[in-house]
Write an enzyme that holds these catalytic residues in place. Sequence first.
Site, short mmCIF file in Angstrom:
data_model
loop_
_atom_site.label_atom_id
_atom_site.label_comp_id
_atom_site.label_asym_id
_atom_site.label_seq_id
_atom_site.Cartn_x
_atom_site.Cartn_y
_atom_site.Cartn_z
N HIS A 11 -25.58 5.54 29.63
CA HIS A 11 -25.86 7.14 30.04
C HIS A 11 -27.73 7.04 30.19
O HIS A 11 -28.20 6.33 29.96
CB HIS A 11 -25.72 7.84 29.13
CG HIS A 11 -26.12 7.57 27.62
ND1 HIS A 11 -25.73 6.33 26.71
CD2 HIS A 11 -27.48 8.05 27.01
CE1 HIS A 11 -27.04 6.71 25.63
NE2 HIS A 11 -28.13 7.60 25.77
N ASP A 61 -30.10 10.29 28.99
CA ASP A 61 -30.46 11.15 28.48
C ASP A 61 -30.14 12.55 28.61
O ASP A 61 -31.20 13.02 29.57
CB ASP A 61 -31.79 10.98 26.83
CG ASP A 61 -31.67 9.65 26.50
OD1 ASP A 61 -30.34 9.23 25.85
OD2 ASP A 61 -32.35 9.22 26.74
N HIS A 68 -28.59 3.83 30.41
CA HIS A 68 -29.63 2.29 28.43
C HIS A 68 -28.13 2.55 28.20
O HIS A 68 -27.43 3.58 28.26
CB HIS A 68 -30.62 3.38 27.50
CG HIS A 68 -31.00 4.46 27.21
ND1 HIS A 68 -30.67 5.35 28.25
CD2 HIS A 68 -30.40 4.66 26.18
CE1 HIS A 68 -30.71 6.12 27.26
NE2 HIS A 68 -30.58 5.83 26.01
N ARG A 72 -36.36 9.63 17.18
CA ARG A 72 -36.61 9.54 19.10
C ARG A 72 -37.22 10.72 19.16
O ARG A 72 -36.97 11.93 18.28
CB ARG A 72 -35.36 9.22 19.78
CG ARG A 72 -35.51 9.39 21.43
CD ARG A 72 -34.28 9.58 21.77
NE ARG A 72 -33.82 10.14 22.52
CZ ARG A 72 -33.11 10.78 22.94
NH1 ARG A 72 -30.98 9.95 23.03
NH2 ARG A 72 -32.31 12.02 23.42
#
Length: 297
Positions: A119, A121, A268, A283
Site C-alpha cells: 500500500h 499510506d 510498502h 510513525r
Amino acid sequence: MQTKGNNGPRYRHQVQETSEYTTIGVAKLTPIIGAEISGIDLSKPLAPEQQNEVHRALAENQVIFFRDQDLTKEQHLAFGRLFGDLHVHPAAPHVEGLPALMKIHADESSPRANGERWHTDVSCDQTPPMGSILHIHTLPPHGGDTLFASMYAAYDALSDRMKHYLNGMTALHDGESNYRGTYKNFGVVDKPSYPYAEHPVVRTHPITGRQALYVNRGFTIHLNGVPKDESAGMLRYLYEHIENPLFQCRFQWKKNSIAFWDNRCVQHRAMWDYWPHTRSGHRVTVAGDRPFYRPSV
Ligand code: SIN
C-alpha cells in the site's frame, strides 16, 4: 523501460546516479531503491545543509534508513516537521495527547498488524501524505522486516502501449473498507465516514518530475472511465506487476532504526512473521499535496 531481443535483462531501469554528499553518508541498498544514511544524529537540530542533503537523499533513493536513533517522541515529531506540516491519520490510534504520533504495534493478542498488504499510506485522502517516518523501538527476536517497492521502476518497466493507456487515467481510492473496524482492538471507535478521493493512476512527482504508478491494493477501488471487469482485470495485472522483486528493497530493523519513505513514489508492506512476539514503534507522517499527472516531454 522494456528491452527487445535477448541481450540483457527484460527491464532496464533509469538508475539514479549517486550525487555528492558532504554532511551525511549515503550507502545504496540496491541500484533502484533504498539507501542507508550515516553520520547524522536526528535527536539534535540539523544544520540547513544536512537537512537539504537528507531531503536530496530521499528524492534520489525514495526510501532512506537510519540506525541507532534513540529519539524521544518530541524529537521524532520535530524531525518530521522539518519536511512539512504533520498529517493526522484518519483512523489509526495515536499516542495520548500527540495526534500526529501514530502507534505501530502488534503482539500475541493482535488480530492483525499494520500494513500487511502492499500500500501507499492514506492514498484515500484528497491530499495524501508526502512521507512517513517510522521509528521502531521494540523488536521480535527475528523477522518484522518491511519491504519497499519503487513505483518509478514499476512505471518505467511498463510497455509504451500500457503507459499510453494509463497516462491521464484516474482511479477511486476509498478508506472505508480499509479502516472500518480495523483498530477496534486498540479501543478506537469508528468515525461516521472515512476519506475517499480520485487520483491519477500515473502520478508525476512534484520534486523529481518522474512518473510513478499510483494504484495500490490497500485503497484503490476502481479505474475510472472503463467497464468494471476491465478495471478489475487491469488492477489485478498492475498489482502483480508492482510486486515484482526487481523493484524492491527489504529493510531489516534493529532497535532504534528509522525508515523514511516517500509515499509519492513508494509502496510498502510490513511482514507479520513474528507472532506471538511483539513489535512496536511510532510513525510520524508528513502532509502532502494533491497528486497530479503532467505528461513527460
Ligand atoms: C505502515 O504501514 O506504516 C507499517 C509499516 C511497518 O510496520 O513496517
